[in-house]
Design a protein around this motif. Structure first.
Motif, PDB file in Angstrom:
ATOM      1  N   ILE A 162       0.818  -1.205   0.000  1.00  0.00           N
ATOM      2  CA  ILE A 162       0.000   0.000   0.000  1.00  0.00           C
ATOM      3  C   ILE A 162       0.858   1.264   0.000  1.00  0.00           C
ATOM      4  O   ILE A 162       0.609   2.195  -0.718  1.00  0.00           O
ATOM      5  CB  ILE A 162      -0.972   0.008   1.195  1.00  0.00           C
ATOM      6  CG1 ILE A 162      -2.109  -0.946   0.898  1.00  0.00           C
ATOM      7  CG2 ILE A 162      -1.507   1.394   1.468  1.00  0.00           C
ATOM      8  CD1 ILE A 162      -3.118  -1.054   1.983  1.00  0.00           C
ATOM      9  N   SER A 163       1.901   1.284   0.815  1.00  0.00           N
ATOM     10  CA  SER A 163       2.689   2.513   0.886  1.00  0.00           C
ATOM     11  C   SER A 163       4.104   2.225   1.342  1.00  0.00           C
ATOM     12  O   SER A 163       4.406   1.166   1.873  1.00  0.00           O
ATOM     13  CB  SER A 163       2.040   3.489   1.872  1.00  0.00           C
ATOM     14  OG  SER A 163       2.098   2.966   3.179  1.00  0.00           O
ATOM     15  N   THR A 203      -0.896   6.692   9.691  1.00  0.00           N
ATOM     16  CA  THR A 203      -1.826   6.537   8.574  1.00  0.00           C
ATOM     17  C   THR A 203      -1.420   5.354   7.694  1.00  0.00           C
ATOM     18  O   THR A 203      -2.274   4.554   7.282  1.00  0.00           O
ATOM     19  CB  THR A 203      -1.879   7.828   7.732  1.00  0.00           C
ATOM     20  OG1 THR A 203      -2.304   8.906   8.580  1.00  0.00           O
ATOM     21  CG2 THR A 203      -2.816   7.694   6.558  1.00  0.00           C
ATOM     22  N   ALA A 204      -0.121   5.214   7.421  1.00  0.00           N
ATOM     23  CA  ALA A 204       0.361   4.098   6.594  1.00  0.00           C
ATOM     24  C   ALA A 204       0.080   2.759   7.267  1.00  0.00           C
ATOM     25  O   ALA A 204      -0.327   1.794   6.607  1.00  0.00           O
ATOM     26  CB  ALA A 204       1.853   4.261   6.324  1.00  0.00           C
ATOM     27  N   ASP A 235      -2.328   2.151   9.477  1.00  0.00           N
ATOM     28  CA  ASP A 235      -3.780   1.950   9.417  1.00  0.00           C
ATOM     29  C   ASP A 235      -4.211   1.452   8.036  1.00  0.00           C
ATOM     30  O   ASP A 235      -5.080   0.592   7.921  1.00  0.00           O
ATOM     31  CB  ASP A 235      -4.526   3.239   9.767  1.00  0.00           C
ATOM     32  CG  ASP A 235      -4.397   3.606  11.240  1.00  0.00           C
ATOM     33  OD1 ASP A 235      -3.992   2.734  12.041  1.00  0.00           O
ATOM     34  OD2 ASP A 235      -4.689   4.765  11.587  1.00  0.00           O
ATOM     35  N   GLU A 236      -3.600   1.993   6.979  1.00  0.00           N
ATOM     36  CA  GLU A 236      -3.929   1.564   5.620  1.00  0.00           C
ATOM     37  C   GLU A 236      -3.538   0.108   5.383  1.00  0.00           C
ATOM     38  O   GLU A 236      -4.167  -0.583   4.601  1.00  0.00           O
ATOM     39  CB  GLU A 236      -3.251   2.474   4.594  1.00  0.00           C
ATOM     40  CG  GLU A 236      -3.886   3.845   4.505  1.00  0.00           C
ATOM     41  CD  GLU A 236      -3.133   4.769   3.562  1.00  0.00           C
ATOM     42  OE1 GLU A 236      -2.111   4.359   2.972  1.00  0.00           O
ATOM     43  OE2 GLU A 236      -3.560   5.923   3.424  1.00  0.00           O
ATOM     44  N   LYS A 237      -2.470  -0.342   6.042  1.00  0.00           N
ATOM     45  CA  LYS A 237      -2.050  -1.738   5.911  1.00  0.00           C
ATOM     46  C   LYS A 237      -2.940  -2.661   6.718  1.00  0.00           C
ATOM     47  O   LYS A 237      -3.209  -3.788   6.313  1.00  0.00           O
ATOM     48  CB  LYS A 237      -0.607  -1.914   6.386  1.00  0.00           C
ATOM     49  CG  LYS A 237       0.402  -1.434   5.404  1.00  0.00           C
ATOM     50  CD  LYS A 237       1.777  -1.845   5.835  1.00  0.00           C
ATOM     51  CE  LYS A 237       2.761  -1.476   4.784  1.00  0.00           C
ATOM     52  NZ  LYS A 237       2.522  -2.112   3.506  1.00  0.00           N
ATOM     53  N   LYS A 271      -6.165  -2.521   7.450  1.00  0.00           N
ATOM     54  CA  LYS A 271      -7.522  -2.777   6.941  1.00  0.00           C
ATOM     55  C   LYS A 271      -7.563  -3.952   5.964  1.00  0.00           C
ATOM     56  O   LYS A 271      -8.340  -4.884   6.162  1.00  0.00           O
ATOM     57  CB  LYS A 271      -8.095  -1.507   6.309  1.00  0.00           C
ATOM     58  CG  LYS A 271      -8.411  -0.438   7.337  1.00  0.00           C
ATOM     59  CD  LYS A 271      -8.822   0.852   6.680  1.00  0.00           C
ATOM     60  CE  LYS A 271      -8.928   1.959   7.716  1.00  0.00           C
ATOM     61  NZ  LYS A 271      -9.132   3.272   7.099  1.00  0.00           N
TER      62      LYS A 271
END
Length: 164
Positions: free
Chosen positions: A86-87, A127-128, A130-132, A134
Motif C-alpha cells: 500500500i505505501s 496513517t500508513a 492503518d492503511e495496511k 484494513k
C-alpha cells in the motif's frame, strides 16, 4: 523541549517497529495463503474432477462449498497482496535543505523544526499502518470464511463417501 523530542524519538522508533511488524505479517500471510491456493488447486484436480460432477443435490452443495472456499481464499490472497504494497514507510526529512536550515537557525528554532518533523512523520506513519491493517484484517476474515467452507466441504465429502 529536549524531553519532548526524546519522547517523540521513542514513539517514532515504536511506530517504525509496528510498520515493519505489519510488513512482515503481510509477507507471511501472503505466503501462507499462496500455499492454501496450491492446495485448493490440487484438491480441484483430485479424483478426476469429482468436485465438478454435479449428479445429485449433495454433489451440487459440495461443489458450491468448494467454489465458495476457493473464492474466499482468492480474495484473501488479493487483500494480503494489497496490504503488502500500500505505501512506503514514511521517514524523517533528511535533505540537504533541512540540514542547512538546522545549521543556520537558533537552537529554539532547531528544536521546534525537529519537533514538527517528528510530529508530521509520526502522523504519516500511523496513517500508513492503518492503511495496511484494513486489507490485512479483511484477508484474515476471508481466510477464516474459506476455512469454514473447507470444513463444510470435508464434512459433505465424508458423508458422500460413507453413503456411496
Amino acid at each position: 523541549m529536549d524531553e519532548t523530542i526524546s519522547y517523540l524519538k521513542d514513539r517514532f522508533k515504536e511506530e517504525q517497529g509496528r510498520f515493519d511488524h505489519f510488513e512482515n505479517k503481510c509477507a507471511k500471510f501472503l505466503t501462507a495463503v499462496s500455499i492454501v491456493i496450491a492446495a485448493v488447486s490440487t484438491l480441484a484436480g483430485l479424483k478426476s474432477g469429482i468436485l465438478f460432477q454435479l449428479t445429485s443435490p449433495l454433489s451440487l452443495v459440495i461443489f458450491l462449498s468448494f467454489a465458495a472456499a476457493a473464492i474466499c481464499v482468492a480474495c484473501s490472497w488479493g487483500h494480503a497482496f494489497s496490504a503488502l504494497r500500500i505505501s512506503e514507510c514514511p521517514s524523517l526529512p533528511s535533505s540537504r535543505g533541512t540540514a542547512e536550515y538546522l545549521l543556520i537557525v537558533e537552537a529554539d528554532h532547531q528544536k521546534l523544526h525537529i519537533y514538527n518533523c517528528y510530529i508530521d512523520t509520526l502522523e504519516k506513519l500511523k496513517t500508513a499502518i492503518d492503511e495496511k491493517s484494513k486489507p490485512l484484517e479483511l484477508a484474515y476474515k476471508e481466510l477464516v470464511w474459506g476455512a469454514s467452507f473447507f470444513m463444510l466441504l470435508a464434512v459433505l465429502t465424508t458423508i458422500r463417501e460413507l453413503t456411496a
